[in-house]
Design an enzyme around this catalytic site. Sequence first.
Site, PDB file in Angstrom:
ATOM      1  N   TYR A  39     112.563  51.901  77.967  1.00 43.07           N
ATOM      2  CA  TYR A  39     111.252  51.250  77.832  1.00 43.07           C
ATOM      3  C   TYR A  39     110.416  51.418  79.094  1.00 43.07           C
ATOM      4  CZ  TYR A  39     112.060  49.568  73.190  1.00 43.07           C
ATOM      5  OH  TYR A  39     112.238  49.537  71.834  1.00 43.07           O
ATOM      6  N   ARG A  88     108.915  54.785  78.964  1.00 45.27           N
ATOM      7  CA  ARG A  88     107.791  54.816  78.032  1.00 45.27           C
ATOM      8  C   ARG A  88     106.588  54.085  78.601  1.00 45.27           C
ATOM      9  NH1 ARG A  88     109.877  52.685  72.500  1.00 45.27           N
ATOM     10  NH2 ARG A  88     107.674  52.878  72.004  1.00 45.27           N
ATOM     11  N   ASP A 101     101.391  50.254  72.387  1.00 48.52           N
ATOM     12  CA  ASP A 101     100.875  50.846  73.634  1.00 48.52           C
ATOM     13  C   ASP A 101      99.574  50.237  74.160  1.00 48.52           C
ATOM     14  OD1 ASP A 101      99.872  53.774  71.663  1.00 48.52           O
ATOM     15  OD2 ASP A 101      98.838  51.862  71.942  1.00 48.52           O
ATOM     16  N   HIS A 160     104.421  45.385  65.485  1.00 45.56           N
ATOM     17  CA  HIS A 160     105.698  45.773  66.095  1.00 45.56           C
ATOM     18  C   HIS A 160     105.778  45.321  67.546  1.00 45.56           C
ATOM     19  CE1 HIS A 160     106.537  49.181  62.963  1.00 45.56           C
ATOM     20  NE2 HIS A 160     106.716  47.971  62.478  1.00 45.56           N
ATOM     21  N   CYS A 166     112.090  36.183  77.047  1.00 46.31           N
ATOM     22  CA  CYS A 166     113.445  35.786  77.453  1.00 46.31           C
ATOM     23  C   CYS A 166     114.363  35.711  76.235  1.00 46.31           C
ATOM     24  CB  CYS A 166     113.378  34.406  78.142  1.00 46.31           C
ATOM     25  SG  CYS A 166     115.001  33.793  78.621  1.00 46.31           S
ATOM     26  N   CYS A 191     114.666  35.827  83.729  1.00 46.06           N
ATOM     27  CA  CYS A 191     113.817  34.645  83.537  1.00 46.06           C
ATOM     28  C   CYS A 191     114.254  33.559  84.527  1.00 46.06           C
ATOM     29  CB  CYS A 191     114.018  34.152  82.099  1.00 46.06           C
ATOM     30  SG  CYS A 191     113.191  32.605  81.716  1.00 46.06           S
ATOM     31  N   CYS A 241     115.047  30.734  83.819  1.00 49.60           N
ATOM     32  CA  CYS A 241     116.142  29.939  83.225  1.00 49.60           C
ATOM     33  C   CYS A 241     117.476  30.652  83.389  1.00 49.60           C
ATOM     34  CB  CYS A 241     115.850  29.691  81.737  1.00 49.60           C
ATOM     35  SG  CYS A 241     116.279  31.104  80.688  1.00 49.60           S
ATOM     36  N   GLY A 277      97.500  58.139  61.224  1.00 47.85           N
ATOM     37  CA  GLY A 277      98.577  58.577  62.118  1.00 47.85           C
ATOM     38  C   GLY A 277      99.881  57.856  61.939  1.00 47.85           C
ATOM     39  N   THR A 278     100.280  57.610  60.670  1.00 45.18           N
ATOM     40  CA  THR A 278     101.604  57.042  60.461  1.00 45.18           C
ATOM     41  C   THR A 278     102.358  57.852  59.419  1.00 45.18           C
ATOM     42  OG1 THR A 278     102.897  55.069  59.899  1.00 45.18           O
ATOM     43  CG2 THR A 278     100.788  55.324  58.764  1.00 45.18           C
TER      44      THR A 278
HETATM   45  C1  BV8 Z   1     113.259  45.106  59.050  1.00 48.49           C
HETATM   46  C2  BV8 Z   1     108.739  49.042  67.913  1.00 48.49           C
HETATM   47  C3  BV8 Z   1     114.635  43.622  57.913  1.00 48.49           C
HETATM   48  C4  BV8 Z   1     109.808  49.336  68.901  1.00 48.49           C
HETATM   49  C5  BV8 Z   1     109.351  50.133  65.825  1.00 48.49           C
HETATM   50  C6  BV8 Z   1     118.378  52.054  57.468  1.00 48.49           C
HETATM   51  C7  BV8 Z   1     118.928  51.689  58.696  1.00 48.49           C
HETATM   52  C8  BV8 Z   1     118.308  50.724  59.518  1.00 48.49           C
HETATM   53  C9  BV8 Z   1     117.138  50.099  59.105  1.00 48.49           C
HETATM   54  C10 BV8 Z   1     116.598  50.497  57.900  1.00 48.49           C
HETATM   55  C11 BV8 Z   1     117.212  51.453  57.077  1.00 48.49           C
HETATM   56  N1  BV8 Z   1     116.438  51.612  55.982  1.00 48.49           N
HETATM   57  C12 BV8 Z   1     115.362  50.790  56.069  1.00 48.49           C
HETATM   58  C13 BV8 Z   1     115.468  50.085  57.212  1.00 48.49           C
HETATM   59  C14 BV8 Z   1     114.508  49.105  57.687  1.00 48.49           C
HETATM   60  C15 BV8 Z   1     113.798  49.692  58.889  1.00 48.49           C
HETATM   61  C16 BV8 Z   1     113.143  50.991  58.506  1.00 48.49           C
HETATM   62  O1  BV8 Z   1     112.151  50.995  57.822  1.00 48.49           O
HETATM   63  N2  BV8 Z   1     113.761  52.098  58.957  1.00 48.49           N
HETATM   64  C17 BV8 Z   1     113.217  53.400  58.630  1.00 48.49           C
HETATM   65  C18 BV8 Z   1     113.454  54.361  59.798  1.00 48.49           C
HETATM   66  C19 BV8 Z   1     113.871  53.881  57.350  1.00 48.49           C
HETATM   67  N3  BV8 Z   1     112.814  48.729  59.277  1.00 48.49           N
HETATM   68  C20 BV8 Z   1     113.159  47.757  60.123  1.00 48.49           C
HETATM   69  O2  BV8 Z   1     114.257  47.656  60.643  1.00 48.49           O
HETATM   70  C21 BV8 Z   1     112.087  46.711  60.360  1.00 48.49           C
HETATM   71  N4  BV8 Z   1     112.681  45.414  60.190  1.00 48.49           N
HETATM   72  O3  BV8 Z   1     113.256  45.806  58.070  1.00 48.49           O
HETATM   73  O4  BV8 Z   1     113.906  43.915  59.102  1.00 48.49           O
HETATM   74  C22 BV8 Z   1     115.189  42.285  58.028  1.00 48.49           C
HETATM   75  C23 BV8 Z   1     115.013  41.430  56.975  1.00 48.49           C
HETATM   76  C24 BV8 Z   1     115.562  40.185  57.026  1.00 48.49           C
HETATM   77  C25 BV8 Z   1     116.269  39.793  58.164  1.00 48.49           C
HETATM   78  C26 BV8 Z   1     116.417  40.657  59.245  1.00 48.49           C
HETATM   79  C27 BV8 Z   1     115.886  41.914  59.178  1.00 48.49           C
HETATM   80  C28 BV8 Z   1     111.568  46.819  61.791  1.00 48.49           C
HETATM   81  C29 BV8 Z   1     110.827  48.125  61.950  1.00 48.49           C
HETATM   82  C30 BV8 Z   1     110.111  48.160  63.294  1.00 48.49           C
HETATM   83  C31 BV8 Z   1     110.872  49.045  64.238  1.00 48.49           C
HETATM   84  N5  BV8 Z   1     110.111  49.137  65.493  1.00 48.49           N
HETATM   85  N6  BV8 Z   1     108.657  50.136  66.966  1.00 48.49           N
HETATM   86  C32 BV8 Z   1     109.407  50.461  69.807  1.00 48.49           C
HETATM   87  O5  BV8 Z   1     108.263  50.959  69.739  1.00 48.49           O
HETATM   88  O6  BV8 Z   1     110.251  50.845  70.633  1.00 48.49           O
HETATM   89  S1  BV8 Z   1     109.221  51.428  64.782  1.00 48.49           S
HETATM   90  C33 BV8 Z   1     108.327  52.732  65.406  1.00 48.49           C
HETATM   91  O7  BV8 Z   1     108.046  53.510  64.250  1.00 48.49           O
HETATM   92  C34 BV8 Z   1     106.948  52.471  66.016  1.00 48.49           C
HETATM   93  O8  BV8 Z   1     106.450  51.170  65.883  1.00 48.49           O
HETATM   94  C35 BV8 Z   1     106.084  53.423  65.195  1.00 48.49           C
HETATM   95  O9  BV8 Z   1     104.748  53.113  65.192  1.00 48.49           O
HETATM   96  C36 BV8 Z   1     106.718  53.207  63.903  1.00 48.49           C
HETATM   97  C37 BV8 Z   1     106.336  54.002  62.730  1.00 48.49           C
HETATM   98  O10 BV8 Z   1     106.324  55.319  63.103  1.00 48.49           O
HETATM   99  P1  BV8 Z   1     104.857  56.003  63.108  1.00 48.49           P
HETATM  100  O11 BV8 Z   1     103.945  55.133  63.882  1.00 48.49           O
HETATM  101  O12 BV8 Z   1     104.511  56.319  61.703  1.00 48.49           O
HETATM  102  O13 BV8 Z   1     105.146  57.244  63.977  1.00 48.49           O
HETATM  103  P2  BV8 Z   1     105.842  58.591  63.484  1.00 48.49           P
HETATM  104  O14 BV8 Z   1     106.174  59.396  64.676  1.00 48.49           O
HETATM  105  O15 BV8 Z   1     106.897  58.266  62.480  1.00 48.49           O
HETATM  106  O16 BV8 Z   1     104.668  59.347  62.700  1.00 48.49           O
HETATM  107  C38 BV8 Z   1     103.541  59.784  63.423  1.00 48.49           C
HETATM  108  C39 BV8 Z   1     102.589  60.289  62.361  1.00 48.49           C
HETATM  109  O17 BV8 Z   1     101.373  60.690  62.988  1.00 48.49           O
HETATM  110  C40 BV8 Z   1     103.117  61.518  61.626  1.00 48.49           C
HETATM  111  O18 BV8 Z   1     102.868  61.373  60.239  1.00 48.49           O
HETATM  112  C41 BV8 Z   1     102.292  62.676  62.213  1.00 48.49           C
HETATM  113  O19 BV8 Z   1     102.039  63.687  61.241  1.00 48.49           O
HETATM  114  C42 BV8 Z   1     101.003  61.970  62.548  1.00 48.49           C
HETATM  115  N7  BV8 Z   1     100.246  62.576  63.651  1.00 48.49           N
HETATM  116  C43 BV8 Z   1     100.723  63.164  64.782  1.00 48.49           C
HETATM  117  N8  BV8 Z   1      99.684  63.553  65.565  1.00 48.49           N
HETATM  118  C44 BV8 Z   1      98.541  63.186  64.911  1.00 48.49           C
HETATM  119  C45 BV8 Z   1      98.892  62.561  63.698  1.00 48.49           C
HETATM  120  N9  BV8 Z   1      97.983  62.085  62.827  1.00 48.49           N
HETATM  121  C46 BV8 Z   1      96.683  62.236  63.155  1.00 48.49           C
HETATM  122  N10 BV8 Z   1      96.257  62.827  64.305  1.00 48.49           N
HETATM  123  C47 BV8 Z   1      97.156  63.296  65.197  1.00 48.49           C
HETATM  124  N11 BV8 Z   1      96.718  63.886  66.331  1.00 48.49           N
HETATM  125 ZN    ZN Z   2     114.311  31.928  79.889  1.00 49.36          ZN
END
Ligand code: BV8
Ligand code: ZN
Length: 257
Positions: free
Chosen positions: A76, A79, A113, A128, A136, A155, A157, A195-196
Site C-alpha cells: 500500500y 501504491r 486514489d 472501496h 485502527c 494507534c 490504543c 473505466g471498470t
Molecule cells: C464482498 C480496494 C462479500 C482495495 C478493491 C471469489 C473469491 C473471492 C471473492 C469473490 C469471489 N467471487 C466473487 C467474490 C466477491 C469479490 C469479487 O467480486 N471478486 C471478483 C474478483 C470476482 N468481491 C468482494 O470480495 C467484495 N466484498 O463481496 O463481500 C461479503 C458478504 C457478506 C459478508 C462478508 C463479505 C469486495 C470487493 C472490493 C475489493 N477491493 N479495491 C485496494 O484498492 O487495494 S477491488 C479493486 O478492483 C479496485 O477497487 C478496483 O477499482 C476494482 C475493480 O476493478 P476496476 O476498477 O474495474 O479495474 P480493472 O483493472 O479491473 O479494470 C480497469 C478497466 O479500465 C478495464 O476494463 C480497462 O479496459 C479499462 N481501461 C483501462 N485504461 C482505460 C480504460 N478505460 C477507459 N480509458 C482508459 N484510459
Molecule cells: Zn486504536
Amino acid sequence: MSVNNELTKAISAVKELIVKKNGEINIIVLTGSGISKGSGIPTFRGADGLWKNYNAMDLATPQAFRKDPNLVWEWYSWRMGIILDKNPNAAHYAVSQLQKAGLVKWIITQNVDSLHDRAGSTNLLEVHGNIFRAKCIQCDFKTMLTIPPKAPPMCECGGMLRPDVVWFGERLNAELLYKAYDLLKTECDVLLVIGTSGIVYPVADMPREAKDNGAIIIEFNLEKTPISSLADFVILGKSEELLPEFVDKLIKNDKEG
Ligand code: BV8
Ligand code: ZN
C-alpha cells in the site's frame, strides 16, 4: 461502430432526455481504475496492472494482513507513492465539469486514489475506501496519512492501523452501499460507467440496478466488458480523450437548448 458515431448518438439521447425532462436530469457517474490510467496510475487487471508484481487476492485480503502486515503495508505504501506524484486527468475534470453544470450530482467510485476529490468533485461515494485513510484494527480511530508509512503505523490504543479500504471478502460500507443503490433506483436517468472491467462485485451489479429502473447506460472503456451487453451506448477508447469531448458537446448543446 465508429467511436464518433456512438459518442454522437449518446449525446443526442442525453440531449433528448434533457429536453423531455425540462432540463432536470440526473446523471450518475460510476468509475473504476481505468479513469485513472490517464494519470499514469496502473489499472488492476490491465497488462501493466497493479497486481502484476503481486497477486491481489494474496494481498488485498484480511487474511494477508493478519499473516504479514508488513508486506501488505509495503504494497500500500508503494501504491500511495505512485499516486502521490500523479494528478487528476482530463476525464476526472470532465466529470467535475458535469457536476458544476448541474447534470451530475453523485459519483460512485471504486477507486481509492482521491483523484476525483482532487479534480474538485463532491458527493463522492468511495465504495472501496481510500488509500490515504488508515483505521485502527482495535478501536474506531481513523486518520488521513500524508506520507507512505515505512512500517505499519500504530494507534495510541496500541492497536495496529490498516489501510481504510475494502479488501476482498470484506463487506462494503453499508451506508455507502445503501446510498448508492438508492440513487441508482430513484435518481438515475443516465449512468456513465467509466473505466471498470465490471468484474468486482457488488459494484459490478450496479449498472443492472440502474438499467432495471429505466436509466440510459453509457459505457466508456478501451474494450467491451460484461457491462457492455446492457449498455445503450459503448464508447470505446481512452476516457481521458473521449469523456472531455462528450462533456464539451453535451454542455455546449445544453446551453444552446
Ligand atoms: C464482498 C480496494 C462479500 C482495495 C478493491 C471469489 C473469491 C473471492 C471473492 C469473490 C469471489 N467471487 C466473487 C467474490 C466477491 C469479490 C469479487 O467480486 N471478486 C471478483 C474478483 C470476482 N468481491 C468482494 O470480495 C467484495 N466484498 O463481496 O463481500 C461479503 C458478504 C457478506 C459478508 C462478508 C463479505 C469486495 C470487493 C472490493 C475489493 N477491493 N479495491 C485496494 O484498492 O487495494 S477491488 C479493486 O478492483 C479496485 O477497487 C478496483 O477499482 C476494482 C475493480 O476493478 P476496476 O476498477 O474495474 O479495474 P480493472 O483493472 O479491473 O479494470 C480497469 C478497466 O479500465 C478495464 O476494463 C480497462 O479496459 C479499462 N481501461 C483501462 N485504461 C482505460 C480504460 N478505460 C477507459 N480509458 C482508459 N484510459
Ligand atoms: Zn486504536
